[in-house]
Design an enzyme around this catalytic site. Sequence first.
Site, PDB file in Angstrom:
ATOM      1  CE1 TYR A  93     -12.565  -0.459  -1.423  1.00  0.00           C
ATOM      2  CE2 TYR A  93     -13.999   1.151  -2.476  1.00  0.00           C
ATOM      3  CZ  TYR A  93     -13.198   0.762  -1.420  1.00  0.00           C
ATOM      4  OH  TYR A  93     -13.024   1.616  -0.357  1.00  0.00           O
ATOM      5  NE  ARG A 107     -21.862  -6.006  -2.550  1.00  0.00           N
ATOM      6  CZ  ARG A 107     -22.710  -5.305  -1.822  1.00  0.00           C
ATOM      7  NH1 ARG A 107     -22.622  -5.311  -0.521  1.00  0.00           N
ATOM      8  NH2 ARG A 107     -23.664  -4.609  -2.399  1.00  0.00           N
ATOM      9  CG  ASN A 116      -3.841  -1.822   4.462  1.00  0.00           C
ATOM     10  OD1 ASN A 116      -2.873  -2.443   4.872  1.00  0.00           O
ATOM     11  ND2 ASN A 116      -3.728  -0.733   3.731  1.00  0.00           N
ATOM     12  CB  CYS A 124      -6.254   0.891   1.716  1.00  0.00           C
ATOM     13  SG  CYS A 124      -5.897   1.591   3.329  1.00  0.00           S
ATOM     14  CG  HIS A 125      -4.414   6.741   0.660  1.00  0.00           C
ATOM     15  ND1 HIS A 125      -3.361   5.966   1.119  1.00  0.00           N
ATOM     16  CD2 HIS A 125      -3.887   7.600  -0.243  1.00  0.00           C
ATOM     17  CE1 HIS A 125      -2.246   6.354   0.521  1.00  0.00           C
ATOM     18  NE2 HIS A 125      -2.543   7.347  -0.318  1.00  0.00           N
ATOM     19  CD  GLU A 152      -0.817   9.292  -2.709  1.00  0.00           C
ATOM     20  OE1 GLU A 152      -1.255   8.822  -3.784  1.00  0.00           O
ATOM     21  OE2 GLU A 152      -0.659   8.601  -1.694  1.00  0.00           O
TER      22      GLU A 152
END
Length: 159
Positions: A93, A107, A116, A124-125, A152
């Site tokens: 992040y 944050r 998302n 976002c994963h 992946e």
Amino acid sequence: MPPLAVQLTWRDDRLASIFLDFAPEEALPTAVDSLSPRGQTFARGLAEYLSGRATDFGLDPERDLPMDEISDFSRDILLALFRAVRFGSTTTYGALARLAGRPNAARAVGRAMASNRWPLLIPCHRVLGASGALTGFTGAGLPMKKLLLGIEGADFREK
């Protein structure tokens, strides 16, 4: 690998949302030829992805998603993620905040990831906690995030 259920919602020829869940074992896949041409393109991309190959799902977020419906901050974060964090890679992040030119907003990046509406396409994963550990994932939760990262071949730590 558990069966993956993917629901796409289209509005005015733009992809309004993607919903991911685990499908029941007996679920049958939708015939690709019954989908719209854009749905067929996405389905082909999904098949590539599930085979462990990188894909863009035939969509460009700036053209094909209603990005005008989200805040400028969220758009900047999501597009930075889309452009910079490729298949099999992860970020944190904080690193994503710095990448998007918002170095003190880790944050807020987490909140942008939680809202998302286009998982898989806006990956976002691939965003992890500062320690490299799995953290929240909307919808099917951490098991889904773990599944996608596993497809992946990405490195991550479990808490």
